[in-house]
Design a protein around this motif. Structure first.
Motif, mmCIF file in Angstrom:
data_model
loop_
_atom_site.group_PDB
_atom_site.id
_atom_site.type_symbol
_atom_site.label_atom_id
_atom_site.label_comp_id
_atom_site.label_asym_id
_atom_site.label_seq_id
_atom_site.Cartn_x
_atom_site.Cartn_y
_atom_site.Cartn_z
ATOM 1 N N ASP A 1 -7.678 14.838 -15.714
ATOM 2 C CA ASP A 1 -6.879 13.668 -15.329
ATOM 3 C C ASP A 1 -5.866 14.032 -14.256
ATOM 4 N N LYS A 2 -5.253 15.200 -14.406
ATOM 5 C CA LYS A 2 -4.266 15.649 -13.426
ATOM 6 C C LYS A 2 -4.919 15.843 -12.062
ATOM 7 N N CYS A 3 -6.121 16.414 -12.061
ATOM 8 C CA CYS A 3 -6.845 16.605 -10.796
ATOM 9 C C CYS A 3 -7.184 15.269 -10.151
ATOM 10 N N HIS A 4 -7.619 14.312 -10.953
ATOM 11 C CA HIS A 4 -7.937 12.989 -10.419
ATOM 12 C C HIS A 4 -6.694 12.322 -9.836
ATOM 13 N N GLN A 5 -5.571 12.489 -10.494
ATOM 14 C CA GLN A 5 -4.337 11.913 -9.977
ATOM 15 C C GLN A 5 -3.951 12.551 -8.649
ATOM 16 N N THR A 6 -4.100 13.867 -8.579
ATOM 17 C CA THR A 6 -3.809 14.569 -7.330
ATOM 18 C C THR A 6 -4.734 14.092 -6.221
ATOM 19 N N GLU A 7 -6.006 13.936 -6.541
ATOM 20 C CA GLU A 7 -6.976 13.478 -5.544
ATOM 21 C C GLU A 7 -6.648 12.072 -5.078
ATOM 22 N N ASP A 8 -6.295 11.180 -6.018
ATOM 23 C CA ASP A 8 -5.945 9.807 -5.640
ATOM 24 C C ASP A 8 -4.717 9.788 -4.733
ATOM 25 N N GLU A 9 -3.740 10.624 -5.061
ATOM 26 C CA GLU A 9 -2.536 10.680 -4.241
ATOM 27 C C GLU A 9 -2.854 11.207 -2.843
ATOM 28 N N LEU A 10 -3.764 12.179 -2.758
ATOM 29 C CA LEU A 10 -4.158 12.708 -1.458
ATOM 30 C C LEU A 10 -4.897 11.650 -0.641
ATOM 31 N N VAL A 11 -5.744 10.874 -1.308
ATOM 32 C CA VAL A 11 -6.459 9.790 -0.628
ATOM 33 C C VAL A 11 -5.467 8.819 0.001
ATOM 34 N N ARG A 12 -4.435 8.437 -0.743
ATOM 35 C CA ARG A 12 -3.430 7.502 -0.222
ATOM 36 C C ARG A 12 -2.652 8.124 0.938
ATOM 37 N N THR A 13 -2.333 9.397 0.808
ATOM 38 C CA THR A 13 -1.558 10.067 1.855
ATOM 39 C C THR A 13 -2.348 10.150 3.156
ATOM 40 N N LEU A 14 -3.616 10.508 3.075
ATOM 41 C CA LEU A 14 -4.443 10.590 4.284
ATOM 42 C C LEU A 14 -4.647 9.215 4.912
ATOM 43 N N SER A 15 -4.765 8.197 4.075
ATOM 44 C CA SER A 15 -4.901 6.838 4.600
ATOM 45 C C SER A 15 -3.636 6.421 5.339
ATOM 46 N N GLN A 16 -2.462 6.745 4.768
ATOM 47 C CA GLN A 16 -1.197 6.453 5.445
ATOM 48 C C GLN A 16 -1.087 7.214 6.764
ATOM 49 N N MET A 17 -1.531 8.451 6.756
ATOM 50 C CA MET A 17 -1.467 9.271 7.955
ATOM 51 C C MET A 17 -2.318 8.665 9.064
ATOM 52 N N LYS A 18 -3.511 8.229 8.725
ATOM 53 C CA LYS A 18 -4.382 7.606 9.722
ATOM 54 C C LYS A 18 -3.736 6.353 10.297
ATOM 55 N N LEU A 19 -3.156 5.521 9.438
ATOM 56 C CA LEU A 19 -2.525 4.286 9.899
ATOM 57 C C LEU A 19 -1.307 4.576 10.774
ATOM 58 N N MET A 20 -0.565 5.626 10.427
ATOM 59 C CA MET A 20 0.597 5.968 11.235
ATOM 60 C C MET A 20 0.191 6.419 12.635
ATOM 61 N N LEU A 21 -0.923 7.121 12.723
ATOM 62 C CA LEU A 21 -1.401 7.586 14.022
ATOM 63 C C LEU A 21 -1.998 6.455 14.851
ATOM 64 N N GLN A 22 -2.801 5.619 14.225
ATOM 65 C CA GLN A 22 -3.556 4.602 14.955
ATOM 66 C C GLN A 22 -2.845 3.265 15.045
ATOM 67 N N GLY A 23 -1.920 3.017 14.109
ATOM 68 C CA GLY A 23 -1.328 1.697 14.027
ATOM 69 C C GLY A 23 -2.220 0.735 13.258
ATOM 70 N N THR A 24 -1.824 -0.505 13.222
ATOM 71 C CA THR A 24 -2.602 -1.540 12.543
ATOM 72 C C THR A 24 -2.801 -2.716 13.492
ATOM 73 N N GLN A 25 -3.500 -3.734 13.018
ATOM 74 C CA GLN A 25 -3.685 -4.931 13.835
ATOM 75 C C GLN A 25 -2.354 -5.629 14.110
ATOM 76 N N GLU A 26 -1.396 -5.492 13.185
ATOM 77 C CA GLU A 26 -0.105 -6.158 13.338
ATOM 78 C C GLU A 26 0.935 -5.292 14.037
ATOM 79 N N THR A 27 0.824 -3.979 13.927
ATOM 80 C CA THR A 27 1.881 -3.083 14.408
ATOM 81 C C THR A 27 1.285 -1.904 15.150
#
Length: 374
Positions: free
Chosen positions: A48-74
């Motif tokens: 469970d701890k590993c899955h939580q870590t993986e989920d948190e990493l997924v969110r972090t990488l997604s945020q990183m991509k959005l920060m680099l590329q921006g969004t349709q609104e920003t």
């Protein structure tokens, strides 16, 4: 998604991403063992701890991509992007992502592809170097990033994102091609730095480097990019490593049982031999009677496109005005059979005037061959 860009603290994603990756890699596998997954939970709580870590990493990488590329609104903020790129370099996150991409979830592998592609193109407004800072960093200080992307290319889970990133890098940077060609480091070893490499006096390769694993990947594009983009670099490399390269090329590719691999490799071989930059390589190749024998078997392949691509290699041997004795002997010993075979060879390609002209020229050349010099 606009909340991602409201304050500078949100740009501090590199350190959390690094910590999460290291947590998943908490116990590096021994070099002699091959593990399908870098972490092996021993209990449900740990799982469970590993899955939580993986989920948190997924969110972090997604945020990183959005920060680099921006969004349709920003739109992305150049200041925030510069801060994030610098943090990724300082935290050695580029290496960790390349090293880890194969075990990330599918969406995160795609996010990593986007992150690499953006970071490797990003230039600061007042940068002193003409190259993006991340590219300058990996070329001169962390070539292991390139090597790990190549190793990720060899894994089916990460072949697509790593292949896209490698092709983009190879199109722009000869230094990346040089690292791939000349590095012979093994897992967890320091890679060859371009600053340490004297291409004019580079040693002959052993065949143990990451480049030699590229041969089975001819269908994925990066191999062709590597062999055709930076012509002078490749010509020098082939001259120095002629026997080793063509032994691999003929065995793994030209004689492959895969139709696609066989056809693409023969087509690429013809292009390499006819490129002016590879003149010395071509003359050495067509001196070999063994290479001619391999080529002549292609003319009798059951598949017409293999025959056609093989013809474009065969014609280089016949058209060569300075044939070696071994090549002359093979052609003369088979002259009668060739003169019976060639007139009806791919005779349905009547609309291909260049092919028909070249075939007629080869017939005349074979007819007019004199005896082998004593």
């Amino acid at each position: 998604m606009a909340f991602l860009f409201r304050n500078k603290a949100k740009t501090d994603l590199a350190k959390p991403a690094k910590d999460l990756l290291l947590r998943l890699w908490h116990s590096p596998p021994p070099p002699q063992k091959v593990q399908k997954h870098p972490y092996t939970p021993v209990a449900s709580a740990e799982a469970d701890k590993c899955h939580q870590t993986e989920d948190e990493l997924v969110r972090t990488l997604s945020q990183m991509k959005l920060m680099l590329q921006g969004t349709q609104e920003t739109d992305s903020s150049p200041e925030h992007v510069a801060h994030l790129v610098n943090s990724m370099i300082q935290e050695d996150l580029l290496y960790l992502l390349a090293h880890s991409i194969h075990f990330l979830p599918f969406e995160s592998r795609k996010d990593c592809q986007s992150i690499f592609s953006y970071v490797f193109r990003f230039k600061t407004a007042n940068g002193l170097s003409p190259d993006p800072p991340a590219m300058s960093y990996i070329i001169h200080q962390r070539p292991e990033v390139v090597v790990e992307l190549c190793r990720g290319y060899a894994r089916k889970e990460s072949a697509m994102p790593c292949g896209v990133v490698l092709r983009e890098m190879l199109k722009q940077y000869e230094e990346v091609a040089a690292i791939i060609l000349y590095d012979e480091s093994q897992e967890n070893e320091r890679a060859t730095s371009i600053d340490e490499l004297d291409l004019r006096d580079a040693p002959v390769q052993s065949g143990e480097g990451v480049f030699w694993s590229f041969f089975p990947w001819i269908e994925n594009g990066a191999f062709e990019e590597l062999l055709t983009r930076h012509k002078q670099l490749l010509a020098l490399y082939l001259e120095r490593n002629f026997d080793l390269f063509f032994r691999h090329y003929n065995t793994i590719l030209v004689q492959s049982s895969s139709y696609v691999t066989k056809r693409q490799s023969i087509k690429l071989l013809g292009e390499l031999l006819l490129d002016r930059a590879n003149y010395n390589v071509m003359t050495q190749y067509v001196e070999s009677g063994d290479h001619l024998k391999t080529c002549m078997t292609l003319l009798k392949d059951d598949r017409k496109m293999v025959q056609y691509e093989g013809f474009h290699v065969f014609k280089v041997f016949v058209a060569n005005p300075h044939k070696s004795p071994s090549v002359q002997r093979i052609l003369l010993n088979n002259r009668d059979r060739l003169l019976r075979f060639l007139p009806t060879f791919l005779e349905d390609r009547t609309e291909d005037e260049q092919f028909m002209d070249e075939k007629s020229f080869l017939i005349r050349q074979i007819e007019g061959m004199g005896p082998v010099p004593s």
